[in-house]
Design a protein around this motif. Structure first.
Motif, PDB file in Angstrom:
ATOM      1  N   ASN A  50     -75.634  35.771 -86.266  1.00 30.84           N
ATOM      2  CA  ASN A  50     -75.757  34.638 -85.360  1.00 30.84           C
ATOM      3  C   ASN A  50     -74.375  34.039 -85.119  1.00 30.84           C
ATOM      4  O   ASN A  50     -73.541  34.023 -86.026  1.00 30.84           O
ATOM      5  CB  ASN A  50     -76.698  33.581 -85.947  1.00 30.84           C
ATOM      6  CG  ASN A  50     -76.991  32.460 -84.974  1.00 30.84           C
ATOM      7  OD1 ASN A  50     -76.756  32.573 -83.784  1.00 30.84           O
ATOM      8  ND2 ASN A  50     -77.500  31.370 -85.497  1.00 30.84           N
ATOM      9  N   ALA A  51     -74.142  33.538 -83.911  1.00 30.25           N
ATOM     10  CA  ALA A  51     -72.883  32.867 -83.586  1.00 30.25           C
ATOM     11  C   ALA A  51     -73.165  31.667 -82.694  1.00 30.25           C
ATOM     12  O   ALA A  51     -73.916  31.778 -81.720  1.00 30.25           O
ATOM     13  CB  ALA A  51     -71.931  33.832 -82.892  1.00 30.25           C
ATOM     14  N   GLN A  52     -72.582  30.532 -83.034  1.00 25.57           N
ATOM     15  CA  GLN A  52     -72.766  29.280 -82.286  1.00 25.57           C
ATOM     16  C   GLN A  52     -71.406  28.732 -81.873  1.00 25.57           C
ATOM     17  O   GLN A  52     -70.490  28.669 -82.685  1.00 25.57           O
ATOM     18  CB  GLN A  52     -73.485  28.234 -83.140  1.00 25.57           C
ATOM     19  CG  GLN A  52     -74.877  28.603 -83.570  1.00 25.57           C
ATOM     20  CD  GLN A  52     -75.859  28.510 -82.419  1.00 25.57           C
ATOM     21  OE1 GLN A  52     -75.776  27.607 -81.605  1.00 25.57           O
ATOM     22  NE2 GLN A  52     -76.764  29.471 -82.358  1.00 25.57           N
ATOM     23  N   GLU A  57     -70.255  19.076 -75.336  1.00 20.43           N
ATOM     24  CA  GLU A  57     -71.551  19.129 -74.633  1.00 20.43           C
ATOM     25  C   GLU A  57     -72.700  19.551 -75.537  1.00 20.43           C
ATOM     26  O   GLU A  57     -73.850  19.456 -75.158  1.00 20.43           O
ATOM     27  CB  GLU A  57     -71.468  20.090 -73.440  1.00 20.43           C
ATOM     28  CG  GLU A  57     -70.733  19.516 -72.250  1.00 20.43           C
ATOM     29  CD  GLU A  57     -69.311  20.030 -72.186  1.00 20.43           C
ATOM     30  OE1 GLU A  57     -69.093  21.227 -72.458  1.00 20.43           O
ATOM     31  OE2 GLU A  57     -68.422  19.230 -71.871  1.00 20.43           O
ATOM     32  N   GLY A  58     -72.407  20.086 -76.734  1.00 21.08           N
ATOM     33  CA  GLY A  58     -73.458  20.514 -77.656  1.00 21.08           C
ATOM     34  C   GLY A  58     -73.200  21.905 -78.200  1.00 21.08           C
ATOM     35  O   GLY A  58     -72.087  22.414 -78.174  1.00 21.08           O
ATOM     36  N   SER A  59     -74.267  22.535 -78.677  1.00 20.56           N
ATOM     37  CA  SER A  59     -74.192  23.841 -79.315  1.00 20.56           C
ATOM     38  C   SER A  59     -74.754  24.912 -78.380  1.00 20.56           C
ATOM     39  O   SER A  59     -75.784  24.705 -77.741  1.00 20.56           O
ATOM     40  CB  SER A  59     -74.976  23.810 -80.623  1.00 20.56           C
ATOM     41  OG  SER A  59     -74.943  25.060 -81.239  1.00 20.56           O
ATOM     42  N   THR A  60     -74.070  26.061 -78.316  1.00 18.12           N
ATOM     43  CA  THR A  60     -74.487  27.169 -77.463  1.00 18.12           C
ATOM     44  C   THR A  60     -74.498  28.447 -78.289  1.00 18.12           C
ATOM     45  O   THR A  60     -73.563  28.710 -79.035  1.00 18.12           O
ATOM     46  CB  THR A  60     -73.493  27.349 -76.283  1.00 18.12           C
ATOM     47  OG1 THR A  60     -73.337  26.117 -75.614  1.00 18.12           O
ATOM     48  CG2 THR A  60     -73.984  28.395 -75.315  1.00 18.12           C
ATOM     49  N   ASP A  61     -75.559  29.249 -78.138  1.00 17.03           N
ATOM     50  CA  ASP A  61     -75.642  30.532 -78.825  1.00 17.03           C
ATOM     51  C   ASP A  61     -74.756  31.541 -78.089  1.00 17.03           C
ATOM     52  O   ASP A  61     -74.959  31.798 -76.905  1.00 17.03           O
ATOM     53  CB  ASP A  61     -77.085  31.027 -78.855  1.00 17.03           C
ATOM     54  CG  ASP A  61     -77.267  32.264 -79.703  1.00 17.03           C
ATOM     55  OD1 ASP A  61     -76.277  32.997 -79.930  1.00 17.03           O
ATOM     56  OD2 ASP A  61     -78.397  32.510 -80.150  1.00 17.03           O
ATOM     57  N   VAL A  62     -73.775  32.102 -78.788  1.00 19.87           N
ATOM     58  CA  VAL A  62     -72.852  33.078 -78.184  1.00 19.87           C
ATOM     59  C   VAL A  62     -72.931  34.435 -78.884  1.00 19.87           C
ATOM     60  O   VAL A  62     -72.010  35.236 -78.784  1.00 19.87           O
ATOM     61  CB  VAL A  62     -71.402  32.541 -78.176  1.00 19.87           C
ATOM     62  CG1 VAL A  62     -71.254  31.369 -77.239  1.00 19.87           C
ATOM     63  CG2 VAL A  62     -70.931  32.201 -79.574  1.00 19.87           C
ATOM     64  N   THR A  63     -74.043  34.695 -79.561  1.00 18.92           N
ATOM     65  CA  THR A  63     -74.203  35.945 -80.310  1.00 18.92           C
ATOM     66  C   THR A  63     -74.052  37.160 -79.395  1.00 18.92           C
ATOM     67  O   THR A  63     -73.435  38.159 -79.779  1.00 18.92           O
ATOM     68  CB  THR A  63     -75.568  35.979 -81.018  1.00 18.92           C
ATOM     69  OG1 THR A  63     -75.699  34.797 -81.804  1.00 18.92           O
ATOM     70  CG2 THR A  63     -75.714  37.187 -81.898  1.00 18.92           C
ATOM     71  N   GLU A  64     -74.585  37.093 -78.178  1.00 13.87           N
ATOM     72  CA  GLU A  64     -74.533  38.225 -77.251  1.00 13.87           C
ATOM     73  C   GLU A  64     -73.110  38.516 -76.773  1.00 13.87           C
ATOM     74  O   GLU A  64     -72.828  39.628 -76.339  1.00 13.87           O
ATOM     75  CB  GLU A  64     -75.442  37.967 -76.048  1.00 13.87           C
ATOM     76  CG  GLU A  64     -76.908  37.876 -76.401  1.00 13.87           C
ATOM     77  CD  GLU A  64     -77.439  39.169 -77.014  1.00 13.87           C
ATOM     78  OE1 GLU A  64     -77.059  40.262 -76.539  1.00 13.87           O
ATOM     79  OE2 GLU A  64     -78.213  39.083 -77.980  1.00 13.87           O
ATOM     80  N   GLN A  65     -72.204  37.535 -76.839  1.00  9.92           N
ATOM     81  CA  GLN A  65     -70.820  37.728 -76.404  1.00  9.92           C
ATOM     82  C   GLN A  65     -69.945  38.346 -77.500  1.00  9.92           C
ATOM     83  O   GLN A  65     -68.827  38.780 -77.238  1.00  9.92           O
ATOM     84  CB  GLN A  65     -70.208  36.396 -75.964  1.00  9.92           C
ATOM     85  CG  GLN A  65     -70.916  35.780 -74.790  1.00  9.92           C
ATOM     86  CD  GLN A  65     -70.409  34.381 -74.496  1.00  9.92           C
ATOM     87  OE1 GLN A  65     -69.377  33.958 -75.003  1.00  9.92           O
ATOM     88  NE2 GLN A  65     -71.151  33.651 -73.688  1.00  9.92           N
ATOM     89  N   MET A  66     -70.459  38.366 -78.729  1.00 11.43           N
ATOM     90  CA  MET A  66     -69.707  38.878 -79.875  1.00 11.43           C
ATOM     91  C   MET A  66     -69.871  40.397 -79.986  1.00 11.43           C
ATOM     92  O   MET A  66     -70.875  40.952 -79.567  1.00 11.43           O
ATOM     93  CB  MET A  66     -70.221  38.250 -81.175  1.00 11.43           C
ATOM     94  CG  MET A  66     -70.236  36.749 -81.203  1.00 11.43           C
ATOM     95  SD  MET A  66     -68.657  36.035 -81.550  1.00 11.43           S
ATOM     96  CE  MET A  66     -68.433  36.465 -83.247  1.00 11.43           C
ATOM     97  N   ARG A  67     -68.866  41.047 -80.590  1.00  9.55           N
ATOM     98  CA  ARG A  67     -69.037  42.453 -80.950  1.00  9.55           C
ATOM     99  C   ARG A  67     -70.099  42.500 -82.045  1.00  9.55           C
ATOM    100  O   ARG A  67     -70.053  41.707 -82.976  1.00  9.55           O
ATOM    101  CB  ARG A  67     -67.745  43.036 -81.495  1.00  9.55           C
ATOM    102  CG  ARG A  67     -66.681  43.241 -80.464  1.00  9.55           C
ATOM    103  CD  ARG A  67     -65.516  44.010 -81.096  1.00  9.55           C
ATOM    104  NE  ARG A  67     -64.400  44.042 -80.198  1.00  9.55           N
ATOM    105  CZ  ARG A  67     -64.192  44.986 -79.289  1.00  9.55           C
ATOM    106  NH1 ARG A  67     -65.053  45.968 -79.178  1.00  9.55           N
ATOM    107  NH2 ARG A  67     -63.152  44.953 -78.502  1.00  9.55           N
ATOM    108  N   PRO A  68     -71.038  43.438 -81.987  1.00  5.44           N
ATOM    109  CA  PRO A  68     -72.094  43.465 -82.998  1.00  5.44           C
ATOM    110  C   PRO A  68     -71.594  43.835 -84.402  1.00  5.44           C
ATOM    111  O   PRO A  68     -72.184  43.431 -85.391  1.00  5.44           O
ATOM    112  CB  PRO A  68     -73.081  44.496 -82.479  1.00  5.44           C
ATOM    113  CG  PRO A  68     -72.354  45.272 -81.443  1.00  5.44           C
ATOM    114  CD  PRO A  68     -71.236  44.421 -80.935  1.00  5.44           C
ATOM    115  N   MET A  69     -70.504  44.599 -84.488  1.00  8.23           N
ATOM    116  CA  MET A  69     -69.968  45.028 -85.780  1.00  8.23           C
ATOM    117  C   MET A  69     -68.499  44.621 -85.880  1.00  8.23           C
ATOM    118  O   MET A  69     -67.817  44.486 -84.879  1.00  8.23           O
ATOM    119  CB  MET A  69     -70.081  46.545 -85.937  1.00  8.23           C
ATOM    120  CG  MET A  69     -71.490  47.086 -85.848  1.00  8.23           C
ATOM    121  SD  MET A  69     -72.557  46.528 -87.165  1.00  8.23           S
ATOM    122  CE  MET A  69     -72.033  47.565 -88.485  1.00  8.23           C
ATOM    123  N   ASP A  70     -68.052  44.445 -87.124  1.00  9.42           N
ATOM    124  CA  ASP A  70     -66.658  44.113 -87.392  1.00  9.42           C
ATOM    125  C   ASP A  70     -66.179  45.042 -88.497  1.00  9.42           C
ATOM    126  O   ASP A  70     -66.884  45.267 -89.484  1.00  9.42           O
ATOM    127  CB  ASP A  70     -66.547  42.652 -87.830  1.00  9.42           C
ATOM    128  CG  ASP A  70     -65.115  42.200 -88.002  1.00  9.42           C
ATOM    129  OD1 ASP A  70     -64.270  42.604 -87.192  1.00  9.42           O
ATOM    130  OD2 ASP A  70     -64.845  41.445 -88.949  1.00  9.42           O
TER     131      ASP A  70
END
Length: 133
Positions: A50-52, A57-70
């Motif tokens: 999960n990534a926030q 303005e508040g909290s936004t979910d940015v999980t889809e913008q992240m690379r899935p693996m590191d």
């Protein structure tokens, strides 16, 4: 399970934070420099859960913008105590940027990790037995 975070100031002056939850698995080798002290080095693989992004303005979910693996490398030091406790400190540096399509910031995961563990059993020494003459 790891919780990572960072903060930065936008060009308009707003403070923005990024909080990431990941599952990370290190694969390290230890080089013992004595009975207790060791150097550690290896790789670490992580999966984003999960990534926030938090801004005024508040909290936004940015999980889809992240690379899935590191994937990255780690280096550290450790102390294996005779009581069975293992203490360590590792520095981790990611090899890839954390966002899929980032053309401005290029952030990478970099962390200082403190570890503590308890050995359940002791491995036997690999020393060769002495021959009698």
């Amino acid at each position: 399970f790891t919780v990572l975070g960072s903060g930065f100031v936008e060009p308009n002056g707003d403070r923005t934070s990024l909080r990431t939850m990941m599952v990370q698995v290190p694969l390290s080798a230890k080089l013992f420099l004595g009975n207790a002290f060791n150097l550690q080095g290896g790789f670490q693989l992580g999966k984003v859960i999960n990534a926030q992004r938090i801004d005024p303005e508040g909290s936004t979910d940015v999980t889809e913008q992240m690379r899935p693996m590191d994937l990255g490398a780690n280096l550290g030091i450790g102390l294996d105590l005779s009581s069975g406790w293992d203490l360590g400190m590792r520095y981790y540096s990611g090899l890839w940027t954390i966002f899929e399509e980032d053309d401005a910031l290029f952030p990478r995961n970099r962390t200082l990790q403190l570890t503590a563990g308890k050995r359940l059993m002791r491995l036997k020494s690999f020393a060769k037995p002495r021959r009698r003459r």
